[in-house]
Design a protein around this motif. Sequence first.
Motif, mmCIF file in Angstrom:
data_model
loop_
_atom_site.group_PDB
_atom_site.id
_atom_site.type_symbol
_atom_site.label_atom_id
_atom_site.label_comp_id
_atom_site.label_asym_id
_atom_site.label_seq_id
_atom_site.Cartn_x
_atom_site.Cartn_y
_atom_site.Cartn_z
ATOM 1 N N LEU A 106 0.920 -1.131 -0.180
ATOM 2 C CA LEU A 106 -0.063 0.148 -0.065
ATOM 3 C C LEU A 106 1.039 1.159 0.094
ATOM 4 C CD1 LEU A 106 -2.469 -1.159 2.794
ATOM 5 C CD2 LEU A 106 -2.937 -0.769 0.237
ATOM 6 N N ARG A 111 -5.268 2.990 2.281
ATOM 7 C CA ARG A 111 -5.997 1.577 2.442
ATOM 8 C C ARG A 111 -6.456 1.080 1.135
ATOM 9 N NH1 ARG A 111 -7.424 4.551 7.129
ATOM 10 N NH2 ARG A 111 -6.734 3.521 8.961
ATOM 11 N N ILE A 113 -5.911 -1.062 -1.685
ATOM 12 C CA ILE A 113 -5.175 -2.104 -2.196
ATOM 13 C C ILE A 113 -5.595 -2.280 -3.741
ATOM 14 C CG2 ILE A 113 -6.545 -4.017 -1.723
ATOM 15 C CD1 ILE A 113 -3.947 -5.684 -0.999
ATOM 16 N N ARG A 117 -2.636 -1.647 -6.576
ATOM 17 C CA ARG A 117 -2.445 -2.494 -7.720
ATOM 18 C C ARG A 117 -2.461 -1.688 -9.148
ATOM 19 N NH1 ARG A 117 -5.809 -7.152 -4.109
ATOM 20 N NH2 ARG A 117 -3.797 -8.001 -3.436
ATOM 21 N N HIS A 144 3.936 -13.745 -0.845
ATOM 22 C CA HIS A 144 2.695 -14.202 0.110
ATOM 23 C C HIS A 144 1.919 -13.193 0.739
ATOM 24 C CE1 HIS A 144 1.019 -16.301 3.458
ATOM 25 N NE2 HIS A 144 1.851 -17.332 3.187
ATOM 26 N N PRO A 145 0.545 -13.252 0.590
ATOM 27 C CA PRO A 145 -0.288 -12.364 1.194
ATOM 28 C C PRO A 145 -0.020 -11.678 2.300
ATOM 29 C CG PRO A 145 -1.412 -14.107 0.059
ATOM 30 C CD PRO A 145 -0.011 -14.630 0.311
ATOM 31 N N MET A 146 0.868 -12.299 3.252
ATOM 32 C CA MET A 146 0.878 -11.778 4.584
ATOM 33 C C MET A 146 2.060 -10.173 4.466
ATOM 34 S SD MET A 146 3.434 -14.338 6.515
ATOM 35 C CE MET A 146 5.239 -14.953 5.615
ATOM 36 N N ALA A 148 0.981 -8.249 1.806
ATOM 37 C CA ALA A 148 0.466 -7.391 0.875
ATOM 38 C C ALA A 148 0.455 -5.865 1.193
ATOM 39 C CB ALA A 148 -1.013 -7.817 0.922
ATOM 40 N N ALA A 149 0.275 -5.642 2.616
ATOM 41 C CA ALA A 149 0.666 -4.276 3.220
ATOM 42 C C ALA A 149 1.646 -3.650 2.870
ATOM 43 C CB ALA A 149 0.254 -4.077 4.611
ATOM 44 N N ASP A 150 2.754 -4.263 3.211
ATOM 45 C CA ASP A 150 4.047 -3.452 3.358
ATOM 46 C C ASP A 150 5.103 -3.871 2.277
ATOM 47 O OD1 ASP A 150 4.235 -5.875 4.606
ATOM 48 O OD2 ASP A 150 5.088 -4.988 6.354
ATOM 49 N N THR A 156 -0.574 -13.424 -5.815
ATOM 50 C CA THR A 156 -0.769 -14.697 -6.539
ATOM 51 C C THR A 156 -0.290 -14.856 -7.967
ATOM 52 O OG1 THR A 156 -2.803 -14.067 -7.322
ATOM 53 C CG2 THR A 156 -3.265 -14.696 -5.385
ATOM 54 N N GLN A 159 -2.405 -13.029 -10.245
ATOM 55 C CA GLN A 159 -2.327 -11.596 -10.717
ATOM 56 C C GLN A 159 -0.978 -11.419 -11.653
ATOM 57 O OE1 GLN A 159 -2.342 -10.713 -6.056
ATOM 58 N NE2 GLN A 159 -2.895 -8.750 -7.066
ATOM 59 N N HIS B 144 -6.421 -16.788 6.596
ATOM 60 C CA HIS B 144 -5.186 -16.108 5.868
ATOM 61 C C HIS B 144 -4.113 -17.278 5.359
ATOM 62 C CE1 HIS B 144 -1.657 -13.549 4.851
ATOM 63 N NE2 HIS B 144 -2.479 -12.819 5.067
ATOM 64 N N TRP B 181 -8.662 -9.592 3.472
ATOM 65 C CA TRP B 181 -8.664 -8.075 2.949
ATOM 66 C C TRP B 181 -7.604 -7.930 1.571
ATOM 67 C CZ3 TRP B 181 -4.351 -5.108 2.528
ATOM 68 C CH2 TRP B 181 -3.140 -5.587 2.925
ATOM 69 N N TRP B 182 -6.863 -9.157 1.406
ATOM 70 C CA TRP B 182 -5.557 -8.994 0.519
ATOM 71 C C TRP B 182 -6.091 -9.599 -0.802
ATOM 72 C CZ3 TRP B 182 -4.533 -13.588 -1.556
ATOM 73 C CH2 TRP B 182 -5.189 -14.600 -1.073
ATOM 74 N N TRP B 208 -5.532 -5.059 10.120
ATOM 75 C CA TRP B 208 -4.097 -5.616 9.960
ATOM 76 C C TRP B 208 -3.346 -4.368 10.130
ATOM 77 C CZ3 TRP B 208 -2.227 -10.343 8.141
ATOM 78 C CH2 TRP B 208 -0.669 -10.371 7.837
ATOM 79 N N VAL B 210 0.518 -2.734 10.725
ATOM 80 C CA VAL B 210 1.780 -2.499 9.797
ATOM 81 C C VAL B 210 2.823 -1.843 10.869
ATOM 82 C CG1 VAL B 210 3.262 -1.743 7.631
ATOM 83 C CG2 VAL B 210 0.744 -2.437 7.617
ATOM 84 N N VAL B 226 -4.703 -1.448 8.076
ATOM 85 C CA VAL B 226 -4.753 -0.760 6.772
ATOM 86 C C VAL B 226 -5.911 -1.358 6.056
ATOM 87 C CG1 VAL B 226 -2.202 -0.492 6.826
ATOM 88 C CG2 VAL B 226 -3.075 -2.701 5.902
ATOM 89 N N ASP B 228 -9.511 -1.667 4.563
ATOM 90 C CA ASP B 228 -10.651 -0.636 4.066
ATOM 91 C C ASP B 228 -11.701 -1.220 4.514
ATOM 92 O OD1 ASP B 228 -12.102 1.119 3.190
ATOM 93 O OD2 ASP B 228 -11.401 1.166 1.110
#
Lengths: 275, 275
Positions: A106, A111, A113, A117, A144-146, A148-150, A156, A159, B144, B181-182, B208, B210, B226, B228
Amino acid sequence: MRDFSKDHRWLSLNTATVRKQGDLLAIIDACARHGIRAIAPWRDRLAECGVPEAARILADHGMTVTGLCRGGMFTAGDGASDDNRRAVEEAAAIGAQCLVLVVGGLAAGSRDIAGARRIVRDGIAALLPHARQVGVKLAIEPLHPMYAADRACVNTLAQANDLCDALGPGLGIAVDVYHTWWDPCLEAEIARAGTHKGRILAFHVCDWLVPTTDLLLDRGMMGDGVIDLPAIRRQVEATGYTGPREVEIFSKDNWWKRDGDEVLRTVKERYATVT
Amino acid sequence: MRDFSKDHRWLSLNTATVRKQGDLLAIIDACARHGIRAIAPWRDRLAECGVPEAARILADHGMTVTGLCRGGMFTAGDGASDDNRRAVEEAAAIGAQCLVLVVGGLAAGSRDIAGARRIVRDGIAALLPHARQVGVKLAIEPLHPMYAADRACVNTLAQANDLCDALGPGLGIAVDVYHTWWDPCLEAEIARAGTHKGRILAFHVCDWLVPTTDLLLDRGMMGDGVIDLPAIRRQVEATGYTGPREVEIFSKDNWWKRDGDEVLRTVKERYATVT
């Protein structure tokens, strides 16, 4: 499937695996001792000695450079674009087979996402002409989705395949078992990638430990975790992939604390036996 | 979209949010002080006083029971089946609107995630007749992907929707923003779930953070991370969902250490303002 039990010519060492054990030259020397002929450096390792010197060292030692880590971080703001152009040039300078893209999470304070993208898509599209011009392939690495935020909002293979479909030649994918092993669509999306010759640009291995004690720096040595490595390799090779398999292990409390020769010995042994 | 700013009638408190602050009766008393009329207990909270007594306490206080956490763990071996039948009966005894299923990760010593997913499917299929008979809805909660190895190999709403399609009535989904969310397919899969009336059985919120410092026990209070939240709620409510929104926060170093009344005050305030 290729026989890795007596042949490690496809083994590439990502320098992150021995991040704490030495600089680029020390790592290359260690690779020489263990007969490892391919390497994927991180840019911080190049920066320590300067890119021209790094290029010379790599060439002098006859190292195949399977990838440069990393470009990306498209959501980081205006600086990302210049930095990515530099990363492309560095990849060209050292003859890397691809530049790995960790695309960014992000944007700061956001917030959104879906918006992140879109930024990533636009950023890759903007970078591609320069990469094509200098002959550097860009490899999207879904994380990995964990993360996704940072770190990366591409989480995937689906994508990554969509981005490749949309943005065209010069763009491919780095498949990392750590990031993708859980994905119910993994096999289908590897096969989908495989329908485009050369789309799979890199194949990274390590293992998922149970328990995992740190989101970033607790990756396992192949065989110590729960990923079915032969199954994923079979899927990747079924697409016709004959490229390197790169070992990338972030492990602050285990492998980064060990002697570098022990790490490389273990990498080679596991490479031959469990993967 | 429902107006939550002055109305918390749809607020349900998952007891995990105040796991360290008291037993079931203490939590219900705290809910009464804060005007919270709905709750989703974990089975350990029921076990402390016994299920009949828990049922009596909940009924006497006029609490709506939005769900019981949890059944599942189908990959844990032979004991899972009996334990799941007991969980169904406990859910019936306390009048829970659903039994939440955390389906289990890889079987012990296994690396076969596709096999684990088959075991889960068969386990739910075997449990469903009993659940239908006693009138308890089963809610698959996709977790997750970072829990794929050790907690749940159902990691996307798409998988949960596929299971619901395959296994029929009595089965639905618990949508938790923390887990989903991801997901680039989130909106599409919420809409897909929404085409089946009553498939979305529960809607869990937290946030979630960060950085996230622990894979399991570092969830954030709504608004501190983060996700939404309004966007996802809008998607869920667009399907016609009018059920509770449940607050479930595992937070060993923050919210579990605070005074329970402070936690509930904050839950209510955030519920009204940021979600």
